[in-house]
Motif scaffolding. Structure first.
Motif, PDB file in Angstrom:
ATOM      1  N   GLY A 138     121.036 117.785  65.183  1.00 36.40           N
ATOM      2  CA  GLY A 138     121.527 117.105  63.998  1.00 36.40           C
ATOM      3  C   GLY A 138     123.041 117.040  63.973  1.00 36.40           C
ATOM      4  N   MET A 139     123.690 118.152  64.386  1.00 35.73           N
ATOM      5  CA  MET A 139     125.152 118.159  64.491  1.00 35.73           C
ATOM      6  C   MET A 139     125.626 117.108  65.490  1.00 35.73           C
ATOM      7  N   VAL A 140     124.991 117.105  66.655  1.00 36.02           N
ATOM      8  CA  VAL A 140     125.393 116.176  67.718  1.00 36.02           C
ATOM      9  C   VAL A 140     125.228 114.733  67.260  1.00 36.02           C
ATOM     10  N   LYS A 141     124.104 114.450  66.634  1.00 37.11           N
ATOM     11  CA  LYS A 141     123.850 113.090  66.159  1.00 37.11           C
ATOM     12  C   LYS A 141     124.890 112.669  65.121  1.00 37.11           C
ATOM     13  N   ALA A 142     125.217 113.585  64.194  1.00 32.50           N
ATOM     14  CA  ALA A 142     126.194 113.271  63.147  1.00 32.50           C
ATOM     15  C   ALA A 142     127.577 113.027  63.733  1.00 32.50           C
ATOM     16  N   GLU A 143     127.960 113.815  64.734  1.00 31.81           N
ATOM     17  CA  GLU A 143     129.275 113.645  65.334  1.00 31.81           C
ATOM     18  C   GLU A 143     129.367 112.331  66.095  1.00 31.81           C
ATOM     19  N   ARG A 144     128.310 111.984  66.829  1.00 33.23           N
ATOM     20  CA  ARG A 144     128.321 110.717  67.563  1.00 33.23           C
ATOM     21  C   ARG A 144     128.375 109.535  66.606  1.00 33.23           C
ATOM     22  N   ALA A 145     127.656 109.644  65.494  1.00 32.82           N
ATOM     23  CA  ALA A 145     127.695 108.572  64.500  1.00 32.82           C
ATOM     24  C   ALA A 145     129.085 108.445  63.899  1.00 32.82           C
ATOM     25  N   ALA A 146     129.743 109.600  63.656  1.00 32.42           N
ATOM     26  CA  ALA A 146     131.095 109.565  63.094  1.00 32.42           C
ATOM     27  C   ALA A 146     132.071 108.917  64.064  1.00 32.42           C
ATOM     28  N   ARG A 147     131.904 109.175  65.340  1.00 28.67           N
ATOM     29  CA  ARG A 147     132.792 108.571  66.335  1.00 28.67           C
ATOM     30  C   ARG A 147     132.622 107.056  66.390  1.00 28.67           C
ATOM     31  N   ARG A 148     131.388 106.604  66.167  1.00 32.45           N
ATOM     32  CA  ARG A 148     131.143 105.163  66.183  1.00 32.45           C
ATOM     33  C   ARG A 148     131.504 104.515  64.859  1.00 32.45           C
ATOM     34  N   GLY A 149     131.799 105.326  63.840  1.00 30.74           N
ATOM     35  CA  GLY A 149     132.100 104.797  62.523  1.00 30.74           C
ATOM     36  C   GLY A 149     130.871 104.269  61.813  1.00 30.74           C
TER      37      GLY A 149
END
Length: 423
Positions: free
Chosen positions: A348-359
């Motif tokens: 869940g952390m990894v998914k949230a961080e990747r989503a944040a990077r993509r905006g």
């Protein structure tokens, strides 16, 4: 199909032990890592979303990967990404837009042979074979193709990772084709399994489905007690503590989520301490021969803790989780409690961080929207449909009665329901 005209079937040789021996064990492990990477992106879905995959960013096998786009049909897929090593092997100059653009009898032209197998299995497919390429060289190749979806249901993208040996060049040149791969720790945390299927998805005996999945949270032979350190401790002491915890995690062989979280917790505390002592941190990096990375500052941290030769796909996941903790300003010593409270845990952390990077905007919960709509739907007055079978959606009313609110005749959905119902 148009691209099949490029392939001379007479050149194909059935896979045998010689193919596997020619390619070698280290290169074969690349496909295990690719499969684990695909699994890490499932997030409870039948297939990973194409939005979650950027082949060029997967350092471990970017050069040996390809992305095929079947959204416009299966006859001649588009090629939005072709790795550098594959480009060199196929003599590709400049950009290519579709498979029909690649040279006849090249390695890339053969990958699409397996498209229908992917559609039939609805899961990753492994393969190995030999053929004579466009230069007249005998090529032993091995790969894995993994389905992706743009809508969660349709397989309209294929992500492939492939390795090979060219009998027409010397051994040194072959070594240059494949990155140096260290022995892989195949399971670090629980991996979601692909959709249930009676078929053996991966053809080779050493593939990731060769053994039953490991159970998590088995007791360890020895418990790891974190040393009594505080923020005033030396940076080398924090690194040693994190490394000791990481060794316990490795020894657990992926069976203990708690061991993994403890190791990452100490790695995070080490990273916080490193920010406060940049000169000491730089010295540790130089001593270990690890380079600082401005675009991925947590990657050197996890390399120092878990080892630079650790599975690169897992290191990428760990560094992304630590980056999430820094971005959300997790307090010193609070990583474990934070990851345990995060929906989906580490993934869940990894998914949230990747989503944040993509905006990305927060994902829309389509299932919740559909449930809300069906709660207010008018009951059907009659249940009629054309085919032999159909899916019926029922709602339990507050008074306990059952109301039929929808009939679905989608053939794929009906088939999937029938398969499950017949088990």
């Amino acid at each position: 199909m148009a691209y099949q005209d490029q392939i001379d079937a007479a050149d194909a040789v059935a896979p045998d032990e010689d193919v596997a021996e020619a390619i070698g064990l280290d290169e074969r492990r690349m496909h295990v890592r690719a499969y684990n990477y695909w699994c890490s992106l499932l997030d409870g879905r039948d297939y990973p979303s194409i939005e979650d995959v950027d082949p060029g960013d997967v350092e471990d096998f970017a050069a040996h990967s390809v992305l095929l786009d079947y959204s416009a049909g299966g006859d001649d897929p588009a090629t939005p990404y072709v790795g550098e090593a594959i480009r060199k092997e196929c003599d590709l100059e400049g950009g290519i837009k579709r498979i029909s653009d690649v040279p006849p009898r090249s390695l890339l032209s053969r990958l699409t042979d397996h498209y229908m197998q992917i559609i039939a299995n609805r899961a990753p497919v492994g393969f190995e074979a030999e053929f004579v390429n466009q230069r007249g060289h005998n090529i032993s190749y091995r790969g894995i193709l993994m389905p992706l979806s743009s809508d969660g249901e349709t397989i309209d993208f294929i992500y492939g990772v492939i390795n090979w040996k060219d009998a027409g060049v010397d051994q040194g040149a072959n070594v240059a084709l494949a990155p140096a791969l260290a022995p892989v720790e195949e399971e670090v945390e629980d991996q979601p399994l692909p959709p249930a299927n009676d078929e053996e998805h991966l053809a080779w005996e050493d593939g990731p489905l060769a053994e039953a999945p490991l159970e998590l949270d088995e007791p360890l032979e020895e418990d790891f007690a974190a040393p009594a350190l505080d923020q005033s401790a030396g940076l080398a002491d924090w690194l040693q503590a994190a490394r000791s915890s990481a060794e316990v995690c490795k020894a657990a062989d992926g069976r203990s989520r708690a061991a993994l979280y403890d190791a990452l917790g100490l790695a995070y505390d080490f990273s916080v301490a490193a920010e406060r002592r940049p000169e000491d941190y730089q010295q540790l990096l130089e001593d270990a021969g690890v380079k600082a990375q401005a675009r991925a500052p947590m990657t050197p941290i996890v390399k120092l803790v878990f080892g630079a030769d650790y599975d690169k796909a897992r290191l990428t996941e760990f560094s992304t989780a630590l980056a999430y903790a820094h971005r959300t300003q997790v307090e010193f010593g609070q990583f474990v409690s934070t990851v345990e409270a995060t929906e989906g845990g580490l993934k869940g952390m990894v998914k949230a961080e990747r989503a944040a990077r993509r905006g990305d905007q927060p994902p829309v919960d389509k299932a919740a929207e559909a449930r809300a709509k069906m709660r207010d739907a008018e009951p059907l007055q009659e249940a009629d449909f054309d085919g032999e079978f159909a899916l019926m959606v029922a709602r339990r009313n507050p008074d306990g009665s059952i109301a039929m609110v929808a009939i679905l005749e989608d053939e794929k959905l009906v088939d999937r329901a029938l398969i499950k119902a017949a088990r």
